[in-house]
Design a protein around this motif. Structure first.
Motif, short mmCIF file in Angstrom:
data_model
loop_
_atom_site.label_atom_id
_atom_site.label_comp_id
_atom_site.label_asym_id
_atom_site.label_seq_id
_atom_site.Cartn_x
_atom_site.Cartn_y
_atom_site.Cartn_z
N GLU A 109 -24.10 48.13 80.05
CA GLU A 109 -24.16 47.04 81.02
C GLU A 109 -22.93 47.02 81.92
OE1 GLU A 109 -24.76 43.81 78.32
OE2 GLU A 109 -26.87 44.29 78.00
N LEU A 110 -21.81 47.50 81.43
CA LEU A 110 -20.64 47.64 82.29
C LEU A 110 -20.79 48.81 83.24
CD1 LEU A 110 -17.67 46.95 79.82
CD2 LEU A 110 -18.41 45.51 81.74
N LYS A 111 -21.37 49.91 82.75
CA LYS A 111 -21.56 51.08 83.60
C LYS A 111 -22.55 50.80 84.72
CE LYS A 111 -22.84 55.97 83.51
NZ LYS A 111 -23.35 57.10 82.70
N ASN A 112 -23.62 50.12 84.38
CA ASN A 112 -24.65 49.80 85.37
C ASN A 112 -25.00 48.32 85.25
OD1 ASN A 112 -26.64 49.97 87.27
ND2 ASN A 112 -28.13 51.00 85.95
N PRO A 113 -24.59 47.48 86.19
CA PRO A 113 -24.35 47.80 87.60
C PRO A 113 -22.90 47.88 88.04
CG PRO A 113 -24.70 45.46 87.39
CD PRO A 113 -24.78 46.02 85.99
N PHE A 114 -21.92 47.64 87.16
CA PHE A 114 -20.55 47.46 87.63
C PHE A 114 -19.81 48.77 87.89
CE2 PHE A 114 -21.46 43.51 85.25
CZ PHE A 114 -21.22 42.59 86.26
N GLU A 140 -24.85 41.98 96.58
CA GLU A 140 -25.60 42.89 95.71
C GLU A 140 -25.62 42.43 94.26
OE1 GLU A 140 -22.78 45.64 97.94
OE2 GLU A 140 -23.23 43.50 98.12
N PHE A 141 -24.76 41.48 93.91
CA PHE A 141 -24.69 41.01 92.53
C PHE A 141 -25.24 39.60 92.36
CE2 PHE A 141 -21.95 44.61 92.60
CZ PHE A 141 -22.02 45.15 91.33
N LEU A 146 -29.39 41.99 92.04
CA LEU A 146 -29.43 42.77 90.81
C LEU A 146 -30.83 43.27 90.50
CD1 LEU A 146 -27.00 40.61 88.67
CD2 LEU A 146 -26.63 42.99 89.33
N LEU A 147 -31.84 42.44 90.70
CA LEU A 147 -33.21 42.88 90.45
C LEU A 147 -33.58 44.04 91.38
CD1 LEU A 147 -34.97 39.43 89.92
CD2 LEU A 147 -34.46 41.14 88.18
N ASN A 148 -33.13 43.97 92.62
CA ASN A 148 -33.37 45.09 93.53
C ASN A 148 -32.59 46.32 93.10
OD1 ASN A 148 -35.22 43.97 95.40
ND2 ASN A 148 -33.57 42.88 96.45
N HIS A 149 -31.36 46.12 92.65
CA HIS A 149 -30.53 47.24 92.21
C HIS A 149 -31.20 48.01 91.07
CE1 HIS A 149 -27.03 49.51 90.76
NE2 HIS A 149 -27.35 49.07 89.55
N PHE A 150 -31.79 47.29 90.14
CA PHE A 150 -32.41 47.93 88.98
C PHE A 150 -33.84 48.40 89.26
CE2 PHE A 150 -29.14 45.40 86.63
CZ PHE A 150 -28.56 46.45 85.93
N LYS A 151 -34.29 48.29 90.50
CA LYS A 151 -35.62 48.73 90.91
C LYS A 151 -36.72 48.01 90.13
CE LYS A 151 -34.01 53.38 92.16
NZ LYS A 151 -34.20 54.83 91.93
N VAL A 152 -36.54 46.72 89.95
CA VAL A 152 -37.54 45.93 89.24
C VAL A 152 -38.69 45.63 90.19
CG1 VAL A 152 -37.99 43.81 87.97
CG2 VAL A 152 -35.77 44.94 87.76
N LYS A 153 -39.89 45.96 89.77
CA LYS A 153 -41.08 45.68 90.60
C LYS A 153 -41.70 44.34 90.22
CE LYS A 153 -45.54 47.52 92.09
NZ LYS A 153 -46.44 48.70 92.11
N MET A 154 -41.68 44.01 88.93
CA MET A 154 -42.29 42.76 88.48
C MET A 154 -41.44 42.13 87.38
SD MET A 154 -44.31 41.11 85.95
CE MET A 154 -45.71 41.90 85.17
N VAL A 155 -41.25 40.82 87.48
CA VAL A 155 -40.58 40.02 86.46
C VAL A 155 -41.60 39.04 85.90
CG1 VAL A 155 -38.86 38.20 86.09
CG2 VAL A 155 -38.28 40.19 87.48
N SER A 419 -29.58 42.84 81.47
CA SER A 419 -30.26 43.49 80.35
C SER A 419 -31.16 44.65 80.76
CB SER A 419 -31.10 42.47 79.56
OG SER A 419 -30.26 41.59 78.85
N TYR A 420 -31.20 44.96 82.05
CA TYR A 420 -32.10 46.03 82.47
C TYR A 420 -31.63 47.41 82.03
CZ TYR A 420 -35.04 42.68 84.64
OH TYR A 420 -35.92 41.63 84.81
N SER A 421 -30.40 47.48 81.54
CA SER A 421 -29.97 48.75 80.92
C SER A 421 -30.80 49.05 79.68
CB SER A 421 -28.49 48.68 80.55
OG SER A 421 -28.25 47.63 79.63
N ARG A 422 -31.47 48.03 79.11
CA ARG A 422 -32.34 48.27 77.95
C ARG A 422 -33.49 49.22 78.32
NH1 ARG A 422 -31.87 43.41 74.79
NH2 ARG A 422 -29.64 42.90 74.86
#
Length: 469
Positions: A109-114, A140-141, A146-155, A419-422
């Motif tokens: 979680e530190l590596k991505n997105p920080f 961006e944070f 963040l949702l865009n950064h992680f390429k989330v299509k649906m929540v 948590s998107y690193s999961r």
């Protein structure tokens, strides 16, 4: 101090084939996070977080459990200590989380997105805190950033039937590209054994639905109204968090009359709470089938074990555990009862006890009906099982008892936007399993074919299952 990157580029990828599968077929796919507990208000308002403690530690009961186990006082966890002091308390104990998934999750979680790939400890904590806080001020944070950064299509958020869904409506009318869909979570309408809370909830449900609830038919009518309301707001998924599925599915005429008296009698208890929950849940499941929704059952948690702390700080604070329940007959009976009238919706079942992996995986095969691929799903490793060992065991049980190629993949089940690193964690574990078997001859050495299966599990199957294409 650890030298070099804590999370190397090939983390968890232990073969050449695993690296190819991850980098070419999994890494860059979008994310469909079909079950989580993210607050819709924070997404709609595009919240920015004041500091790393607010976005990372508040509400994270995984970290809270670890801190308590390592002797950190509650004042520095859920208490009134300053945010920086809370973060530094976490930083000091991170080295002691070694071999717990918290160690990997924290550094991922530190590596991505920080972009921070150094060891978090007492020495580095202040610098990391300040660097992350500076980044959190950037657009961006924000939550949407963040949702865009992680390429989330649906929540897929988790929402009570009484929710007005105003933030979902706000999001649907905005130009935010991520689909934020509500999920119908009616647990409070089933828990009649908690009589006082149940009656209070029924009053609330009556108000929001506009339906007078004086008997069981009124309750079901109110719930139907809320299902309709949720459907109007783009809901197509339900979720239920239960210790076990009910063992009974009908109410006698006597019990229906008892329910009328129960509602209007202070201090009354209902005589057969299991049958009540089974009857209401069955009727709800029929509504889900009618609307072609997906129904989810998260089963097996024993909650609020520490009653002293529950009385002080409430539920969902890190005092839940793996339960030891007998699920097979109840799963068979509940799902089988719906199959009699052909009213079994698409279903995902999740277990919390790893001893039940094969039971759950085998059960899904009983109710495939040949009309669609993967109708019945054995859900991903959940809660205490969403770590490397838990994910591998779930994948192996599903592979042995069912069809892993149909699997709809990972979800965060989290309250954290970090948590998107999961999903990356899951994808690396998945690719490592398949890659190892390609190299040892258990799977054909066909990167394109196996790569397509990897892409399906990571993204394509969920897109089809939840009709997001």
């Amino acid at each position: 101090m650890i030298e070099g990157a804590v999370i190397p580029e090939d983390f968890l990828l232990n073969s050449k084939k695993a690296k190819i599968l991850f980098n070419d077929y999994a890494k860059n796919l979008p994310i469909i996070d079909y079950h989580n507990h993210l607050p819709p208000q924070e997404i709609a308002e595009n919240k920015k977080f004041a500091n790393l403690t607010e976005i990372w530690l508040k509400g994270d009961h995984y970290k809270w459990r670890g801190m308590r186990a390592l002797g950190v006082s509650e004042e520095l966890i859920t208490g009134n200590a300053e945010d920086q002091d809370k973060f530094m308390a976490w930083a000091r104990v991170v080295p002691a989380t070694v071999r717990n998934p918290l160690f990997h999750w924290t550094h991922m979680e530190l590596k991505n997105p920080f972009g921070i790939n150094s060891f978090l400890n007492a020495d580095s904590g202040k610098r990391i805190y300040e660097d992350c806080n500076a980044l959190l001020k950037k657009d961006e944070f924000s939550t949407q950033g963040l949702l865009n950064h992680f390429k989330v299509k649906m929540v897929g958020t988790t929402d009570d039937p009484c929710d007005d869904l105003k933030y979902h409506k706000q999001l649907s009318e905005s130009n935010f590209s991520v689909k934020v869909k509500p999920s119908f979570r009616p647990d409070k309408a089933l828990l009649i054994d908690k009589a006082t809370q149940f009656k209070d909830y029924v009053k609330q449900l009556s108000v929001v639905s506009g339906v007078v609830i004086a008997d069981i038919d009124g309750l079901l009518a109110a719930l139907r109204q809320r299902v309709d309301y949720f459907a109007e707001h783009n809901c197509s998924v339900s979720d239920h968090g239960l210790a076990m599925l009910p063992a009974a599915y009908t109410l006698t005429d006597v019990e229906k009359k008892e329910f009328v008296v129960f509602l209007k009698t202070d201090g009354a208890m209902f005589s057969n709470p299991d049958a009540f929950a089974g009857y209401v849940l069955t009727e709800l499941s029929k509504l889900y089938h009618e609307r072609d929704w997906v129904q989810q059952f998260h089963l097996g948690a024993i909650r609020n074990n520490n009653l002293g702390m529950f009385n002080k700080i409430g539920a969902d604070t890190g005092y839940d555990s793996i339960g030891d329940f007998r699920h097979a007959e109840r799963l068979s009976g509940f799902l089988g009862n719906l199959s009699v009238t052909d009213q079994l919706a698409k279903t995902i079942i999740y277990n919390l006890n790893p001893a039940d992996n094969e039971v759950f995986a085998a059960m899904t095969g009983n109710f495939a009906d040949g009309r669609m691929k993967g109708k019945m799903q054995f859900g991903s490793g959940w809660w205490f099982l969403d770590q490397k060992d838990g994910m591998e065991k779930q994948l192996n049980a599903l592979s042995n008892m069912g069809m892993v190629s149909n699997f709809v993949g990972m979800l965060t089940d989290s309250r954290s936007f970090l948590s998107y690193s999961r999903h990356e964690y899951f994808r690396r574990i998945l690719c490592n399993l398949f890659g190892a078997e390609m190299e040892n001859g258990m799977l054909p050495d066909d990167e394109k074919w196996i790569g397509k299966i990897i892409s399906d599990i990571c993204y394509n199957n969920a897109e089809e299952y939840f009709k997001l294409g």
